[in-house]
Design an enzyme around this catalytic site. Sequence first.
Site, PDB file in Angstrom:
ATOM      1  N   ASP A  80      -1.273 -12.906  -1.396  1.00  0.00           N
ATOM      2  CA  ASP A  80      -2.051 -11.770  -1.915  1.00  0.00           C
ATOM      3  C   ASP A  80      -2.464 -10.851  -0.766  1.00  0.00           C
ATOM      4  O   ASP A  80      -3.575 -10.324  -0.735  1.00  0.00           O
ATOM      5  CB  ASP A  80      -3.272 -12.234  -2.707  1.00  0.00           C
ATOM      6  CG  ASP A  80      -3.933 -11.112  -3.503  1.00  0.00           C
ATOM      7  OD1 ASP A  80      -3.277 -10.073  -3.727  1.00  0.00           O
ATOM      8  OD2 ASP A  80      -5.112 -11.248  -3.891  1.00  0.00           O
ATOM      9  N   ASN A 137      -0.225  -1.634  -7.971  1.00  0.00           N
ATOM     10  CA  ASN A 137      -1.442  -0.814  -7.906  1.00  0.00           C
ATOM     11  C   ASN A 137      -1.489   0.018  -6.633  1.00  0.00           C
ATOM     12  O   ASN A 137      -2.415  -0.053  -5.829  1.00  0.00           O
ATOM     13  CB  ASN A 137      -2.700  -1.683  -8.049  1.00  0.00           C
ATOM     14  CG  ASN A 137      -2.750  -2.853  -7.102  1.00  0.00           C
ATOM     15  OD1 ASN A 137      -1.732  -3.383  -6.697  1.00  0.00           O
ATOM     16  ND2 ASN A 137      -3.956  -3.265  -6.747  1.00  0.00           N
ATOM     17  N   ARG A 179       0.772  -1.255   0.000  1.00  0.00           N
ATOM     18  CA  ARG A 179       0.000   0.000   0.000  1.00  0.00           C
ATOM     19  C   ARG A 179       0.797   1.295   0.000  1.00  0.00           C
ATOM     20  O   ARG A 179       0.209   2.369   0.120  1.00  0.00           O
ATOM     21  CB  ARG A 179      -0.955   0.026   1.203  1.00  0.00           C
ATOM     22  CG  ARG A 179      -1.903  -1.156   1.327  1.00  0.00           C
ATOM     23  CD  ARG A 179      -2.740  -1.340   0.095  1.00  0.00           C
ATOM     24  NE  ARG A 179      -3.845  -2.274   0.293  1.00  0.00           N
ATOM     25  CZ  ARG A 179      -4.548  -2.807  -0.685  1.00  0.00           C
ATOM     26  NH1 ARG A 179      -4.239  -2.537  -1.937  1.00  0.00           N
ATOM     27  NH2 ARG A 179      -5.547  -3.627  -0.425  1.00  0.00           N
TER      28      ARG A 179
END
Length: 448
Positions: free
Chosen positions: A313, A97, A67
Amino acid sequence: MKARTVLIKNAKIVNEGHIFEGDILIEGEFIKEIDTSISAKTADVVVIDVEGNYVFPGVIDDQVHFREPGLTHKATIESESRAAVAGGITSFIEMPNTVPQTTTIEKLDEKFAIAAESSYANYSFMFGGTNTNLDEVLKVDSKNVAGLKLFLGSSTGDMLVDNTEVLEKIFRSTDLLISVHCEDEATIKKNLEAHIEKYGNDIPMECHPDIRSAEACYISSSKAIELAKKTGARLHIFHVSTAKETKLFSNKIPLKDKKITAEVCIHHLWFSDEDYKKKGTLIKWNPAVKTTKDRDALWKALLDGRIDVVATDHAPHTLEEKKNIYTEAPSGGPLVQHALVAMIEAYHQGKISLEKIAEKMCHNPAMLFQVEKRGYIKKGYYADLAIVDINNPWTVKKDNILYKCGWSPFENMLFKSRITHTFVNGSLVYKNFKFMNIKAGKRLTFKR
């Protein structure tokens, strides 16, 4: 304890399909010697008697979302790498991402700089592909970057690669390992619209695997595999979640010769659709946790060699975010601290051997990504080690959860085993729920 000369005595060493009793001598960052009995030759050698506990190679997690940058209210590289080390994970590969997305060399270098200052574990990053950044993709040095990540579904920002001509051009043009998230967006959109028409936005969580369906996964995975076969690209499919998809993969050749490989995640091996009623959005992932039949098929494919790697994940969100109604609750959850002990719990349940756990979580990620000198307990390799007491129960509670988000889908779970020590590059970074406050992580390099 910073890297120095350390002698680990009386270990059960789990490595390359065998468990054998012996000692491990660490000198600086590397394993100097492995033998049935090693004596400390000088007074300054630090001796750690592990009293018959198991020593695994440090786990290599090939898919995490830490993050940072941009989403640091959920997690940071520092906080999540710390939790990873407590779980025996000594190396991670993080996804692109973030905000901003890692789709330029400049943004990739910025993430490496953050990790160099803050990571407890070894690190690398996936470069993100889009419909418009092929020129940037071609600048990536495959010896210094884990690979290329393509979202063929469930993307954030502009990372959905849905232009078939661009996709084929990427597959043909790069020598990077291509990792993909496979869910067919058109199928999911149609399913979601039907459920919103029936329920409004507050869709029951039990419908998640019907919306993000097995068919959506299979359509996308089969197309990616067809394209890889057509172009000769090196393809790795992340988080396989369905029985049907397992039939797409082969165990006919050794992993080192495979051009198409597959990963399964802890949550798809652990949970099923029967758990939605109790866990709700806490087990909302993309791809969705599906049926017990799917879970059983994933275990079978993992054990017979069609699925090559177990990963997490790891994708934390705050509890406040997760407590939203279905259409507003984000998908993903934190897992790195509890991944290895969850797999050892499966060992206690008779589902998998300790040797197979080391193969799927340590050896195979190293082989698949061609990571240099990690993933095995070998002379001359980096001393990345996880020491496990497999008969020392503990319960996951709020006060021992290390994720920045502060929660776990395993909360209140009693695990039979615990990680007692974690070494990263020869430094003892973690011991019995305490950290040495040493950020020993190094950038991963790749033998390509």
